[in-house]
Design a protein around this motif. Structure first.
Motif, PDB file in Angstrom:
ATOM      1  N   SER A 137       4.463   7.092   2.448  1.00 36.02           N
ATOM      2  CA  SER A 137       4.324   5.972   3.375  1.00 36.02           C
ATOM      3  C   SER A 137       4.113   4.688   2.576  1.00 36.02           C
ATOM      4  CB  SER A 137       3.154   6.196   4.333  1.00 36.02           C
ATOM      5  OG  SER A 137       2.983   5.090   5.196  1.00 36.02           O
ATOM      6  N   LEU A 138       4.918   3.663   2.898  1.00 36.85           N
ATOM      7  CA  LEU A 138       4.819   2.358   2.248  1.00 36.85           C
ATOM      8  C   LEU A 138       4.618   1.290   3.306  1.00 36.85           C
ATOM      9  CD1 LEU A 138       7.879   2.630  -0.199  1.00 36.85           C
ATOM     10  CD2 LEU A 138       5.492   3.154  -0.703  1.00 36.85           C
ATOM     11  N   ASN A 139       3.705   0.386   3.040  1.00 38.84           N
ATOM     12  CA  ASN A 139       3.471  -0.749   3.922  1.00 38.84           C
ATOM     13  C   ASN A 139       3.490  -2.013   3.063  1.00 38.84           C
ATOM     14  OD1 ASN A 139       1.745  -2.815   5.419  1.00 38.84           O
ATOM     15  ND2 ASN A 139       2.011  -1.236   6.975  1.00 38.84           N
ATOM     16  N   TYR A 140       4.441  -2.900   3.356  1.00 35.84           N
ATOM     17  CA  TYR A 140       4.623  -4.075   2.503  1.00 35.84           C
ATOM     18  C   TYR A 140       4.665  -5.337   3.350  1.00 35.84           C
ATOM     19  CZ  TYR A 140       6.670  -7.280  -0.926  1.00 35.84           C
ATOM     20  OH  TYR A 140       6.899  -8.346  -1.759  1.00 35.84           O
ATOM     21  N   GLN A 141       3.815  -6.300   2.998  1.00 35.40           N
ATOM     22  CA  GLN A 141       3.811  -7.588   3.684  1.00 35.40           C
ATOM     23  C   GLN A 141       4.748  -8.525   2.922  1.00 35.40           C
ATOM     24  OE1 GLN A 141      -0.037  -9.329   4.246  1.00 35.40           O
ATOM     25  NE2 GLN A 141       0.755 -11.134   5.305  1.00 35.40           N
ATOM     26  N   ILE A 200      15.118  23.235   6.811  1.00 31.80           N
ATOM     27  CA  ILE A 200      14.785  21.968   6.176  1.00 31.80           C
ATOM     28  C   ILE A 200      14.714  20.896   7.262  1.00 31.80           C
ATOM     29  CG2 ILE A 200      15.488  20.253   4.462  1.00 31.80           C
ATOM     30  CD1 ILE A 200      17.126  22.455   3.112  1.00 31.80           C
ATOM     31  N   SER A 201      13.654  20.132   7.221  1.00 31.13           N
ATOM     32  CA  SER A 201      13.480  19.046   8.187  1.00 31.13           C
ATOM     33  C   SER A 201      13.119  17.775   7.432  1.00 31.13           C
ATOM     34  CB  SER A 201      12.389  19.383   9.199  1.00 31.13           C
ATOM     35  OG  SER A 201      12.172  18.303  10.084  1.00 31.13           O
ATOM     36  N   GLN A 202      13.883  16.709   7.702  1.00 27.13           N
ATOM     37  CA  GLN A 202      13.630  15.423   7.067  1.00 27.13           C
ATOM     38  C   GLN A 202      13.393  14.369   8.137  1.00 27.13           C
ATOM     39  OE1 GLN A 202      15.967  14.526   3.317  1.00 27.13           O
ATOM     40  NE2 GLN A 202      17.398  15.938   4.306  1.00 27.13           N
ATOM     41  N   ASN A 203      12.427  13.496   7.887  1.00 29.66           N
ATOM     42  CA  ASN A 203      12.100  12.426   8.810  1.00 29.66           C
ATOM     43  C   ASN A 203      12.006  11.115   8.028  1.00 29.66           C
ATOM     44  OD1 ASN A 203      11.140  13.930  11.500  1.00 29.66           O
ATOM     45  ND2 ASN A 203      10.387  15.064   9.730  1.00 29.66           N
ATOM     46  N   ALA A 204      12.629  10.077   8.544  1.00 35.25           N
ATOM     47  CA  ALA A 204      12.571   8.767   7.910  1.00 35.25           C
ATOM     48  C   ALA A 204      12.496   7.701   8.994  1.00 35.25           C
ATOM     49  CB  ALA A 204      13.783   8.526   7.020  1.00 35.25           C
ATOM     50  N   SER A 205      11.728   6.650   8.728  1.00 33.35           N
ATOM     51  CA  SER A 205      11.607   5.561   9.696  1.00 33.35           C
ATOM     52  C   SER A 205      11.416   4.236   8.974  1.00 33.35           C
ATOM     53  CB  SER A 205      10.441   5.810  10.661  1.00 33.35           C
ATOM     54  OG  SER A 205       9.209   5.795   9.978  1.00 33.35           O
ATOM     55  N   LEU A 206      11.902   3.190   9.598  1.00 29.67           N
ATOM     56  CA  LEU A 206      11.769   1.831   9.072  1.00 29.67           C
ATOM     57  C   LEU A 206      11.356   0.927  10.216  1.00 29.67           C
ATOM     58  CD1 LEU A 206      12.195  -0.459   6.982  1.00 29.67           C
ATOM     59  CD2 LEU A 206      14.598  -0.511   7.694  1.00 29.67           C
ATOM     60  N   GLY A 207      10.323   0.141   9.968  1.00 31.77           N
ATOM     61  CA  GLY A 207       9.850  -0.784  10.982  1.00 31.77           C
ATOM     62  C   GLY A 207       9.699  -2.187  10.425  1.00 31.77           C
ATOM     63  N   LEU A 208      10.093  -3.187  11.204  1.00 32.86           N
ATOM     64  CA  LEU A 208       9.976  -4.593  10.809  1.00 32.86           C
ATOM     65  C   LEU A 208       9.330  -5.367  11.949  1.00 32.86           C
ATOM     66  CD1 LEU A 208      13.481  -5.201   9.182  1.00 32.86           C
ATOM     67  CD2 LEU A 208      11.289  -5.047   7.984  1.00 32.86           C
ATOM     68  N   ASN A 209       8.381  -6.208  11.605  1.00 37.77           N
ATOM     69  CA  ASN A 209       7.710  -7.036  12.603  1.00 37.77           C
ATOM     70  C   ASN A 209       7.798  -8.502  12.166  1.00 37.77           C
ATOM     71  OD1 ASN A 209       5.912  -7.174  15.053  1.00 37.77           O
ATOM     72  ND2 ASN A 209       4.626  -8.214  13.550  1.00 37.77           N
ATOM     73  N   ILE A 231       6.232 -11.658   8.106  1.00 40.96           N
ATOM     74  CA  ILE A 231       7.089 -10.462   8.129  1.00 40.96           C
ATOM     75  C   ILE A 231       6.350  -9.304   7.459  1.00 40.96           C
ATOM     76  CG2 ILE A 231       9.307  -9.451   7.513  1.00 40.96           C
ATOM     77  CD1 ILE A 231      10.430 -12.268   7.295  1.00 40.96           C
ATOM     78  N   VAL A 232       6.250  -8.184   8.205  1.00 43.80           N
ATOM     79  CA  VAL A 232       5.607  -6.972   7.677  1.00 43.80           C
ATOM     80  C   VAL A 232       6.571  -5.811   7.860  1.00 43.80           C
ATOM     81  CG1 VAL A 232       3.670  -5.377   7.884  1.00 43.80           C
ATOM     82  CG2 VAL A 232       3.299  -7.834   8.197  1.00 43.80           C
ATOM     83  N   SER A 233       6.732  -4.993   6.817  1.00 43.40           N
ATOM     84  CA  SER A 233       7.641  -3.839   6.892  1.00 43.40           C
ATOM     85  C   SER A 233       6.865  -2.558   6.628  1.00 43.40           C
ATOM     86  CB  SER A 233       8.768  -3.974   5.869  1.00 43.40           C
ATOM     87  OG  SER A 233       8.250  -3.954   4.552  1.00 43.40           O
ATOM     88  N   THR A 234       7.329  -1.478   7.261  1.00 40.67           N
ATOM     89  CA  THR A 234       6.722  -0.158   7.096  1.00 40.67           C
ATOM     90  C   THR A 234       7.832   0.867   6.901  1.00 40.67           C
ATOM     91  OG1 THR A 234       4.868  -0.758   8.530  1.00 40.67           O
ATOM     92  CG2 THR A 234       5.202   1.566   8.107  1.00 40.67           C
ATOM     93  N   VAL A 235       7.674   1.708   5.874  1.00 44.52           N
ATOM     94  CA  VAL A 235       8.649   2.757   5.578  1.00 44.52           C
ATOM     95  C   VAL A 235       7.914   4.085   5.483  1.00 44.52           C
ATOM     96  CG1 VAL A 235      10.379   3.619   3.966  1.00 44.52           C
ATOM     97  CG2 VAL A 235      10.138   1.153   4.333  1.00 44.52           C
ATOM     98  N   ASN A 236       8.430   5.102   6.165  1.00 44.91           N
ATOM     99  CA  ASN A 236       7.841   6.441   6.117  1.00 44.91           C
ATOM    100  C   ASN A 236       8.940   7.461   5.862  1.00 44.91           C
ATOM    101  OD1 ASN A 236       4.873   6.117   7.018  1.00 44.91           O
ATOM    102  ND2 ASN A 236       6.009   4.967   8.561  1.00 44.91           N
ATOM    103  N   SER A 281       0.846  -1.190   0.000  1.00 48.79           N
ATOM    104  CA  SER A 281       0.000   0.000   0.000  1.00 48.79           C
ATOM    105  C   SER A 281       0.883   1.242   0.000  1.00 48.79           C
ATOM    106  CB  SER A 281      -0.928   0.010   1.218  1.00 48.79           C
ATOM    107  OG  SER A 281      -0.198   0.061   2.416  1.00 48.79           O
ATOM    108  N   VAL A 282       0.481   2.238  -0.793  1.00 47.64           N
ATOM    109  CA  VAL A 282       1.253   3.457  -0.967  1.00 47.64           C
ATOM    110  C   VAL A 282       0.373   4.646  -0.649  1.00 47.64           C
ATOM    111  CG1 VAL A 282       2.590   4.869  -2.573  1.00 47.64           C
ATOM    112  CG2 VAL A 282       2.628   2.374  -2.775  1.00 47.64           C
ATOM    113  N   SER A 283       0.904   5.583   0.113  1.00 45.20           N
ATOM    114  CA  SER A 283       0.202   6.826   0.429  1.00 45.20           C
ATOM    115  C   SER A 283       1.191   7.974   0.307  1.00 45.20           C
ATOM    116  CB  SER A 283      -0.386   6.766   1.841  1.00 45.20           C
ATOM    117  OG  SER A 283      -1.002   7.992   2.167  1.00 45.20           O
ATOM    118  N   ALA A 284       0.807   9.005  -0.443  1.00 42.12           N
ATOM    119  CA  ALA A 284       1.711  10.129  -0.667  1.00 42.12           C
ATOM    120  C   ALA A 284       0.935  11.436  -0.595  1.00 42.12           C
ATOM    121  CB  ALA A 284       2.400   9.996  -2.025  1.00 42.12           C
TER     122      ALA A 284
END
Length: 589
Positions: free
Chosen positions: A369-373, A417-426, A378-383, A341-344
């Motif tokens: 925002s990306l959410n990939y199973q 300038i402000s940048q935010n990035a996150s990676l999550g793995l379950n 295993i589920v990953s989330t990238v923002n 799923s993609v959200s922009a």
């Protein structure tokens, strides 16, 4: 000695708690008979359930004590809250209340009571309630009074209210934080015509302060009785099958001092003087927003726009942003058999719409925002998001003394300038009837940087956050173990801060889940430029007991030990907090 006295106070609390519980039970029964008698409708006698009553009562007591440092909160507080719902032949009468000994510290009501009876398409709101007409008029403001919502059909909806928005507060020079306030009364209505495909909303809201509600005139503090009238028009429609539009336009008239002289406004408000009388201190503002969205089979694209005049506000909202213009593009979609799923979203925001401020801010923003199973386990989330803010400062000397429009064009331009990035793995490591295991890992990064006149400044900072947790649930033993660790690093040109530590938690259920015991032990180290700043050990213990499925007792105790070697006066101190609670839920038919 201090700990023993702390627990003696805790044990003495059981007696008043039982008295409170009996008193609230009697109150609930009395109120139940009172409201059920008022709600009876003779046309529905014999239809449906004759009477039913459900709800709950919650009582909490909080105890606090400190050693080695002055108390940082009240030693004792109590909180009472409850909700009741009476049903009689189709009538639904919900009632709620809250009460605390902290009410004395609040200028406006903390202790509240109210009910919202419902019958078919009629809902009434009595007592302390809140309603929302639109974000530009009445937006969730608490009032003491009466309201009604009518939905006679899917194409007609009516909402109305009237009540006190603010109680009077007299000037008290002995309390520095005490600000006087006039009694404020307000009322309004919203009418919606149409259904889900096409609809129109017409809203009006009026509020006014009573100048005679205070014995002392607070004009020396620049506090004056105000008056406000808002009217708005909203539209929602499906242009065709896949294209939809929703928007609203509102006008707000604000009088900053209702004691000023009457004048002609030379606008539509001259014809509405029975609702709002224009005065010399009156001002008029506009606000509008609109959103257009096109829905494809697996994706959607949209554009949203909002403009709010500088100074726009309404007395029907606690807080309001104005002097802004936003435009944004949005996108959402799903791919790879719904696994991805993609959200922009990307947009531009600016202020200083009237060009009368000394600085102007333009802000660019983008988010993805990306959410990939990856697999069933295993589920990953990238923002990721990027915000760029440009501020142009214009001093009065530059404004009046520049020879051409190109003088001082960017010497004072400031860019952030402000940048935010996150990676999550379950990861689901194991899932059986006897044992369940789960591993979760998250990494986050944030960066901020400043530029002025095109040159990078020696400012800005970077933040790193790492946390991971492992949990194991042993089903036969009704036991859950969890181990986690976290590390936070913040870097700036002059300092580097590091906070890290582990935490261990245990939860055990007993007697067919009627009793549960919990415990958590955490340890955190904090360093500044490699030097120990503080060391904190936190121990939490809790117990919960359910009796006859309706009564629930809970006890939570927290002990905190803090060591700060750089603090010469208070290097070490301890704090203790205990919470004793009781909850009763019932359903009578």
């Amino acid at each position: 000695m201090a700990i023993s006295s702390f627990y003696q106070k805790l044990m003495r609390a059981f007696t008043p708690l039982s008295r409170v519980r009996r008193g609230l039970m009697m109150l609930a029964l009395v109120m139940g008979f009172t409201y059920s008698g008022q709600a009876q409708n003779l046309e529905n006698l014999g239809k449906g359930d004759a009477f039913s009553m459900s709800g709950g009562i919650n009582a909490n007591q909080v105890f606090y004590q400190a050693n080695g440092v002055a108390d940082r909160r009240d030693p004792y507080n109590y909180f009472l809250s409850g909700n009741l719902n009476f049903v009689l032949y189709g009538w639904s009468v919900p009632f709620s209340f809250s009460y605390s000994n902290q009410n004395a510290t609040f200028q406006q009501p903390f202790n509240q009571y109210g009910l919202s009876p419902t019958y078919k398409w009629v809902t009434a709101h009595l007592g302390y309630r809140s309603m929302t007409f639109s974000k530009y008029s009445l937006a969730g403001h608490l009032f003491l009074g009466a309201g009604v919502e009518l939905t006679p059909s899917d194409k007609i909806k009516v909402a109305a209210m009237y009540g006190r928005l603010q109680k009077p507060v007299e000037l008290d020079t002995t309390k520095a934080a005490n600000l006087p306030a006039y009694r404020r009364m307000g009322g309004g209505a919203k009418v919606t015509l149409g259904g889900s495909t096409h609809s129109v909303d017409l809203t009006f809201f009026r509020a006014a302060d009573e100048a005679s509600s205070l014995q002392t005139d607070p004009r020396s503090m620049e506090i004056y009785p105000e008056e406000n009238f808002v009217v708005s028009l909203g539209v929602s429609t499906k242009v065709f099958k896949r294209l939809s539009f929703k928007g609203e336009m509102a006008s707000s008239a604000i009088t900053s001092d209702s004691r000023a002289e009457d004048v002609q406004a030379n606008n539509a408000y001259d014809q509405l003087d029975f609702l709002f009388q224009p005065k010399t201190s009156s001002a008029y503002y506009l606000a509008m927003n609109g959103a257009l969205q096109y829905q494809f089979k697996k994706s959607a694209f949209g554009v949203a726009y909002e403009r709010v005049d500088p100074g726009y506000r309404t007395l029907g909202a606690y807080y309001f942003n104005n002097d802004l213009e936003n435009i944004a593009l949005t996108h959402s979609s799903r791919w790879l058999n719904q696994k991805l799923s993609v959200s922009a979203r990307g947009g531009l925001q600016r202020n200083n719409l009237d060009k009368d401020e000394l600085n102007t801010m333009n802000r660019l923003s983008g988010a993805l925002s990306l959410n990939y199973q990856i697999s069933p386990r295993i589920v990953s989330t990238v923002n990721y998001s990027n915000f760029s803010t440009v501020v142009n400062f214009r001093t009065p000397e530059q404004q009046f003394n520049q020879v051409t429009p190109y003088d001082n064009l960017d010497t004072l331009n400031y860019r952030q300038i402000s940048q935010n990035a996150s990676l999550g793995l379950n990861f689901i490591l194991g899932e059986s009837k006897e044992r369940r295991q789960n591993l979760n890992m998250n990494v986050a990064y944030q960066q901020s940087a400043d530029e002025q006149g095109g040159e990078a400044l020696n400012t800005g900072s970077q933040f790193y956050n790492f946390n991971s947790s492992y949990s194991m649930n042993l089903q036969p033993q009704a036991l859950t173990l969890s181990l986690s660790g976290n590390a936070n690093v913040s870097e700036s040109p002059t300092t580097q801060n590091l906070i890290y530590g582990p935490a261990l938690s245990v939860r055990k259920s007993l007697r067919d889940n009627k009793v549960s015991l919990t415990g958590t032990l955490s340890y955190n180290n904090s360093q500044a430029n490699g030097v120990l700043a503080s060391r904190v050990v936190n121990l939490r213990m809790g117990a919960n007991y359910v009796l006859l499925e309706k009564h629930q007792f809970n006890l939570n105790v927290t002990a905190v030990n803090r060591f700060s070697p750089q603090n010469e006066t208070q290097q070490r101190y301890r704090e203790y907090v205990a919470e004793l609670g009781y909850n009763y839920n019932f359903n009578i038919k």
